[in-house]
Motif scaffolding. Structure first.
Motif, mmCIF file in Angstrom:
data_model
loop_
_atom_site.group_PDB
_atom_site.id
_atom_site.type_symbol
_atom_site.label_atom_id
_atom_site.label_comp_id
_atom_site.label_asym_id
_atom_site.label_seq_id
_atom_site.Cartn_x
_atom_site.Cartn_y
_atom_site.Cartn_z
ATOM 1 N N THR A 1 0.838 -1.192 0.000
ATOM 2 C CA THR A 1 0.000 0.000 0.000
ATOM 3 C C THR A 1 0.876 1.247 0.000
ATOM 4 O OG1 THR A 1 -1.823 1.136 1.114
ATOM 5 C CG2 THR A 1 -0.143 0.164 2.524
ATOM 6 N N ILE A 2 0.344 2.341 -0.543
ATOM 7 C CA ILE A 2 1.010 3.639 -0.461
ATOM 8 C C ILE A 2 0.615 4.276 0.864
ATOM 9 C CG2 ILE A 2 1.305 5.903 -1.526
ATOM 10 C CD1 ILE A 2 0.551 4.662 -4.192
ATOM 11 N N LYS A 3 1.565 4.361 1.785
ATOM 12 C CA LYS A 3 1.276 4.846 3.127
ATOM 13 C C LYS A 3 1.021 6.344 3.146
ATOM 14 C CE LYS A 3 1.066 4.046 7.623
ATOM 15 N NZ LYS A 3 0.016 3.176 8.206
ATOM 16 N N LYS A 4 1.916 7.110 2.545
ATOM 17 C CA LYS A 4 1.730 8.563 2.502
ATOM 18 C C LYS A 4 2.625 9.150 1.422
ATOM 19 C CE LYS A 4 5.195 9.797 5.995
ATOM 20 N NZ LYS A 4 5.447 10.526 7.263
ATOM 21 N N ILE A 5 2.317 10.380 1.027
ATOM 22 C CA ILE A 5 3.150 11.100 0.074
ATOM 23 C C ILE A 5 3.420 12.496 0.624
ATOM 24 C CG2 ILE A 5 2.314 9.816 -1.928
ATOM 25 C CD1 ILE A 5 0.525 12.157 -2.612
ATOM 26 N N ILE B 1 8.268 14.311 -5.408
ATOM 27 C CA ILE B 1 7.292 13.719 -4.485
ATOM 28 C C ILE B 1 7.959 12.568 -3.743
ATOM 29 C CG2 ILE B 1 5.069 12.556 -4.277
ATOM 30 C CD1 ILE B 1 4.242 13.881 -6.883
ATOM 31 N N GLU B 2 7.892 12.592 -2.412
ATOM 32 C CA GLU B 2 8.389 11.495 -1.588
ATOM 33 C C GLU B 2 7.228 10.537 -1.305
ATOM 34 O OE1 GLU B 2 10.200 12.964 1.925
ATOM 35 O OE2 GLU B 2 11.805 14.034 0.865
ATOM 36 N N ILE B 3 7.431 9.278 -1.609
ATOM 37 C CA ILE B 3 6.370 8.275 -1.508
ATOM 38 C C ILE B 3 6.806 7.178 -0.548
ATOM 39 C CG2 ILE B 3 4.871 6.723 -2.822
ATOM 40 C CD1 ILE B 3 5.942 8.255 -5.347
ATOM 41 N N SER B 4 5.996 6.927 0.475
ATOM 42 C CA SER B 4 6.264 5.843 1.424
ATOM 43 C C SER B 4 5.424 4.627 1.042
ATOM 44 C CB SER B 4 5.938 6.277 2.857
ATOM 45 O OG SER B 4 6.783 7.327 3.264
ATOM 46 N N LYS C 1 2.527 -4.873 3.792
ATOM 47 C CA LYS C 1 1.658 -5.276 4.898
ATOM 48 C C LYS C 1 1.739 -6.761 5.206
ATOM 49 C CE LYS C 1 -2.282 -3.173 5.263
ATOM 50 N NZ LYS C 1 -3.664 -2.713 5.042
ATOM 51 N N ARG C 2 2.545 -7.509 4.471
ATOM 52 C CA ARG C 2 2.641 -8.964 4.659
ATOM 53 C C ARG C 2 4.101 -9.376 4.802
ATOM 54 N NH1 ARG C 2 -2.468 -11.737 5.085
ATOM 55 N NH2 ARG C 2 -3.966 -10.122 4.565
ATOM 56 N N ASN C 3 4.317 -10.674 5.063
ATOM 57 C CA ASN C 3 5.681 -11.197 5.177
ATOM 58 C C ASN C 3 6.117 -11.854 3.872
ATOM 59 O OD1 ASN C 3 3.908 -13.355 5.330
ATOM 60 N ND2 ASN C 3 5.143 -14.510 6.805
ATOM 61 N N PHE C 4 5.792 -11.218 2.770
ATOM 62 C CA PHE C 4 6.119 -11.722 1.441
ATOM 63 C C PHE C 4 6.639 -10.533 0.633
ATOM 64 C CE2 PHE C 4 4.274 -14.427 -2.306
ATOM 65 C CZ PHE C 4 5.498 -14.372 -2.928
ATOM 66 N N THR C 5 7.941 -10.566 0.290
ATOM 67 C CA THR C 5 8.577 -9.460 -0.414
ATOM 68 C C THR C 5 8.714 -9.797 -1.889
ATOM 69 O OG1 THR C 5 9.820 -8.873 1.574
ATOM 70 C CG2 THR C 5 10.600 -7.955 -0.510
ATOM 71 N N THR C 6 8.031 -9.041 -2.727
ATOM 72 C CA THR C 6 8.102 -9.238 -4.171
ATOM 73 C C THR C 6 8.405 -7.906 -4.848
ATOM 74 O OG1 THR C 6 5.784 -8.709 -4.650
ATOM 75 C CG2 THR C 6 6.256 -10.957 -3.973
ATOM 76 N N PRO C 7 8.855 -7.939 -6.102
ATOM 77 C CA PRO C 7 8.893 -6.686 -6.868
ATOM 78 C C PRO C 7 7.468 -6.192 -7.091
ATOM 79 C CG PRO C 7 10.158 -8.438 -7.950
ATOM 80 C CD PRO C 7 9.359 -9.085 -6.876
ATOM 81 N N ILE D 1 8.851 -1.021 5.192
ATOM 82 C CA ILE D 1 8.425 0.277 4.655
ATOM 83 C C ILE D 1 9.638 0.958 4.032
ATOM 84 C CG2 ILE D 1 8.797 1.530 6.811
ATOM 85 C CD1 ILE D 1 6.256 3.183 6.084
ATOM 86 N N SER D 2 9.409 1.623 2.920
ATOM 87 C CA SER D 2 10.503 2.264 2.206
ATOM 88 C C SER D 2 9.993 3.555 1.587
ATOM 89 C CB SER D 2 11.051 1.327 1.119
ATOM 90 O OG SER D 2 12.118 1.932 0.424
ATOM 91 N N THR D 3 10.871 4.547 1.474
ATOM 92 C CA THR D 3 10.522 5.832 0.888
ATOM 93 C C THR D 3 11.344 6.053 -0.371
ATOM 94 O OG1 THR D 3 9.971 6.775 3.052
ATOM 95 C CG2 THR D 3 10.390 8.316 1.267
#
Length: 269
Positions: free
Chosen positions: A104-108, A115-118, A122-128, A151-153
């Motif tokens: 999900t897009i947490k905030k901008i 534009i900084e995008i966070s 939300k899960r334990n599965f990391t995919t592109p 979470i990454s910005t």
């Protein structure tokens, strides 16, 4: 093609999906005949988009020619693909587990020229996952994001778009597609409001409200006319509401009912 992600989501939200590498005798009929084939197709389609340059198409041709008439397995196919990109997430999680994917897009945050995008996993599965910049329905830019395990910005330049979306073309089979949107300028809804008659399939492009006329009769109120409003779709969701404002023709008074429910859906049961 729309049926593939819909059927996968139907099974995933009911916790009925099973890993693709399980032996067929341990699969339910529902997964063996329908869902696992759909999930496998979605996985190949996603790899085709992620790897680009006809890697999957050429890989299928080469694999078929190399292994014609022989016993083989899916991991041989993955290892023979001509790519430098890391696919351990696909072989270790997508194929071997029924883990769910949900970004999900947490905030901008807007600055003068960017534009900084966070982005939140939300899960334990990391995919592109692919980030899109949109102007109306026109795609202004696309960018692959990899390795977001929490979470990454990221920062992108302003470039004539007014909305951001993750997985806009639905190549990745996500658990929830409705939380992938963010307007650049603050608005009440990140997706347009849509009124639809009766219950329908879930459309991730809209905030949907379903309406159904209702009526009843009793001696004291006479004919009672009303309208039921809800967010209940054909897919299971955690939060559901239903509002039923009504009007009595005999007593000339308003009445009705409302309900709110949150359903916890544990993944291991």
């Amino acid at each position: 093609n729309d049926k593939y992600p819909f059927v996968y989501q139907f099974a995933a939200r009911k916790n009925l999906d099973q890993a693709l590498t399980r032996n067929s005798e341990t699969l339910s009929n529902f997964n063996r005949k329908i869902v696992n084939k759909y999930k496998a197709g979605l996985g190949l389609k996603f790899l085709e988009n992620y790897l680009e340059d006809d890697v999957i198409k050429n890989g299928i041709n080469d694999f078929s020619a190399k292994n014609s008439g022989k016993l083989t397995n899916s991991f041989s196919f993955i290892s023979d693909l001509k790519t430098q990109k890391d696919l351990t997430w696909f072989t270790n999680d997508y194929l071997k587990t029924n883990k769910k994917i949900d970004y999900t897009i947490k905030k901008i945050i807007k600055t003068a020229d960017s534009i900084e995008i966070s982005i939140l996993n939300k899960r334990n599965f990391t995919t592109p996952i692919e980030l899109y910049g949109l102007k109306g329905n026109e795609i202004k830019f696309k960018k692959w994001l990899v390795g977001i395990d929490s979470i990454s910005t990221i920062t992108v330049p302003k470039n004539g778009f007014d909305r951001l979306s993750l997985n806009y073309e639905f190549d990745l089979p996500e658990y929830n597609l409705k939380n992938n949107w963010k307007n650049i300028d603050k608005k009440l809804f990140n997706r347009p409001l849509q009124l639809k008659f009766f219950k329908d399939v879930e459309n991730p492009f809209y905030n949907q409200i379903f309406y159904t006329p209702v009526y009843r009769f009793n001696y004291y109120d006479g004919l009672v006319l009303g309208m039921a409003l809800s967010n209940k779709t054909l897919l299971d969701k955690s939060f559901q509401y239903k509002l039923t404002p009504s009007y009595s023709t005999k007593s000339n008074s308003f009445s009705g009912s409302y309900s709110f429910a949150y359903e916890y859906l544990p993944e291991n049961n």
